[in-house]
Design an enzyme around this catalytic site. Structure first.
Site, PDB file in Angstrom:
ATOM      1  N   GLU A 153      -2.459  -8.575   3.902  1.00  7.37           N
ATOM      2  CA  GLU A 153      -2.779  -9.032   5.170  1.00  7.37           C
ATOM      3  C   GLU A 153      -4.384  -9.040   5.404  1.00  7.37           C
ATOM      4  O   GLU A 153      -4.621  -9.510   6.633  1.00  7.37           O
ATOM      5  CB  GLU A 153      -2.039  -8.058   6.046  1.00  7.37           C
ATOM      6  CG  GLU A 153      -2.274  -6.874   6.160  1.00  7.37           C
ATOM      7  CD  GLU A 153      -2.028  -5.883   5.119  1.00  7.37           C
ATOM      8  OE1 GLU A 153      -1.619  -6.323   4.104  1.00  7.37           O
ATOM      9  OE2 GLU A 153      -2.063  -4.638   5.275  1.00  7.37           O
ATOM     10  N   CYS A 210       0.896  -1.181   0.036  1.00  5.11           N
ATOM     11  CA  CYS A 210       0.192  -0.177   0.085  1.00  5.11           C
ATOM     12  C   CYS A 210       0.773   1.096   0.153  1.00  5.11           C
ATOM     13  O   CYS A 210       1.679   1.488  -0.942  1.00  5.11           O
ATOM     14  CB  CYS A 210      -0.830  -0.013   1.262  1.00  5.11           C
ATOM     15  SG  CYS A 210      -2.247   1.143   1.083  1.00  5.11           S
ATOM     16  N   HIS A 268      -4.005  -4.947   0.004  1.00  4.89           N
ATOM     17  CA  HIS A 268      -3.503  -5.228   1.561  1.00  4.89           C
ATOM     18  C   HIS A 268      -3.613  -6.824   1.457  1.00  4.89           C
ATOM     19  O   HIS A 268      -4.690  -7.408   1.662  1.00  4.89           O
ATOM     20  CB  HIS A 268      -4.174  -4.585   2.503  1.00  4.89           C
ATOM     21  CG  HIS A 268      -4.097  -3.294   2.865  1.00  4.89           C
ATOM     22  ND1 HIS A 268      -2.934  -2.906   3.505  1.00  4.89           N
ATOM     23  CD2 HIS A 268      -4.606  -2.293   2.345  1.00  4.89           C
ATOM     24  CE1 HIS A 268      -2.886  -1.525   3.665  1.00  4.89           C
ATOM     25  NE2 HIS A 268      -4.095  -0.957   2.929  1.00  4.89           N
TER      26      HIS A 268
END
Lengths: 262, 210
Positions: B193, B90, B191
């Site tokens: 994650e 990001c 993202h």
């Protein structure tokens, strides 16, 4: 419709967001998930929804007593260890410090409601410290006899004279990154979302609008995305009680040419 | 939908470092690595970063204050000179580009692609983009085992244009870089994650890079 060729193969999807009410670290509303070991465990229920294809989760803490805040931050930490999709935490947040603890424990976004209305500068402070992408403003609103939608506070117990549209605009100017809009006229009715106010806000605000309250069947979700122009739809009991399964809902939306992640 | 992905944790004895700086979301990356069975060290120590087998450079925040922080602490030079695989996420990816329109910021200059602000002509398109979008034209082993058009979670108001280093593309307002690659440097705009099993596969792929 046949004259409009809509390419929904690529681009941002509409989001489906289950909401879990939390009290003292446990989910509040009863559920009938026989396949879960402990449906009262927010982590296990959240992980189940994530695996089912939920796009985000909202955890709303209704404990709202100061001594229980630690329980919430511990729970948020556990959730962020176990869940692989974004989640928002709300309920009783009044300060930058409250938010800092929740974000440090892994929350992606926080939602503020009454405290932000009573002290709008809170939104600016949160935006400045953490960025608007993690500041969700929740608004409980009710349409009165005069045809206007007004803001209600404290879980809908306190009426204000402020129009929903005015507060939403002010909050976005202050730095709110998303609006979570709950229609009190529709919440719990299962008769469909409030399409008019959702559409009004979505048209005038430069940030996403999450519609909440009233989703009772799969067509209601189609309507809130198509007619209400919502960016996301939130529901609780219809998911908790398995009245609608998220994979079925997403397949239905896909068949209706609404772009969803499946 | 993602049934082809391997859900088992991976084992590694690599030293993984997550760069600590004044940007948010670092914990989320640490926890996501834990979920796939990988431990990482969160640090801003130059020696630890240089000695790592792999470096993750995450971030949610604002470009100019992040660059100022990195420059003041000498982390900019450390990052640019790394030779092991580096993954920017990001804001981390955007800072690896040469310039960002966000407060007219000179960035690390690893990728030539410029970072620009979304300027939709249609007022109904919201900025920042928040939500799930497709990634396509996937290149390199960072996307091994993934299908074209996989969904990833994005939150951003600025984007890196497509260019010679683009290894994944996505569409919002117009096509732009979902991922960049040059030598040992990788960057993803989304993202991983927070991108469910697709994101976990990408993190595993990064750890498996040689």
């Amino acid at each position: 419709m046949s004259s409009v060729a809509v390419n929904i193969d690529r681009g941002l999807t509409k989001r489906i967001i289950p909401c879990l009410d939390i009290k003292d670290g446990r989910t509040v509303k009863g559920t009938n998930f026989v396949d879960l070991r402990d449906a009262g465990d927010p982590v296990e229920l959240g992980a189940f929804y994530a695996q089912q294809g939920a796009d985000e989760l909202v955890f709303l803490d209704i404990t709202a007593t100061v001594e229980k805040r630690k329980t919430l931050s511990e729970l948020v930490n556990k959730i962020s260890h176990h869940i692989n999709i974004p989640f928002t935490v709300g309920g009783g947040i009044v300060s930058v410090e409250d938010v800092s603890v929740l974000l440090q424990n892994g929350a992606d976004k926080i939602s503020v409601n009454s405290a932000a209305f009573k002290r709008p500068a809170l939104i600016r402070e949160l935006e400045k410290d953490f960025g608007s992408q993690c500041v969700v403003l929740a608004i409980d609103t009710k349409k009165e006899a005069d045809g206007e939608w007004y803001v209600y506070l404290n879980g809908g117990r306190v009426k204000t004279d402020t129009r929903c549209i005015d507060w939403a605009k002010e909050a976005v100017d202050l730095g709110a990154g998303e609006i979570l809009l709950t229609s009190m006229n529709h919440d719990g009715t299962k008769q469909g979302f409030a399409l008019d106010i959702t559409k009004t806000l979505s048209a005038i605000l430069p940030v996403p609008v999450i519609a909440s309250g009233g989703g009772g069947n799969m067509q209601h979700f189609v309507d809130v995305f198509n007619e209400g122009a919502a960016d996301a739809a939130l529901a609780a009991s219809i998911f908790h009680f398995k009245e609608i399964a998220i994979p079925d809902l997403k397949n239905y939306l896909h068949q209706q040419h609404i772009k969803v992640r499946i | 939908m993602e049934s082809g992905l391997n859900s088992t944790p991976i084992t590694t004895n690599q030293r993984l470092v997550i760069v600590k700086y004044n940007a948010g979301n670092i914990q989320s990356v640490l926890y996501a690595l834990e979920r796939i069975g990988v431990e990482a060290l969160v640090t801003d120590d130059h020696a630890q970063i240089k000695a790592a087998d792999k470096v993750i450079f995450p971030g949610v925040g604002e470009a100019s204050s992040a660059m100022r922080y990195l420059n003041e602490r000498g982390l900019s030079d450390v990052l640019k000179q790394l030779t092991q695989p580096v993954l920017g996420i990001c804001l981390g990816m955007q800072l690896m580009c040469r310039h960002s329109e966000e407060n007219d910021t000179t960035c690390l200059g690893i990728f030539d692609e410029p970072v620009k602000q979304f300027k939709p002509l249609d007022a109904t398109i919201k900025v920042p983009q928040i939500g799930w979008n497709n990634i396509y034209q996937l290149k390199t082993n960072l996307f091994a085992h993934l299908k074209e058009e996989s969904y990833c979670y994005f939150v951003h108001g600025y984007y890196a244009a497509t260019g010679g280093h683009t290894i994944a593309t996505t569409d919002y307002v117009h096509p732009y870089s979902a991922a960049l690659h040059k030598n040992n440097f990788y960057g993803v705009q989304f993202h991983p994650e927070k991108s469910a099993t697709v994101g976990e596969q990408i993190l595993k792929n990064f750890i498996s890079l040689i």
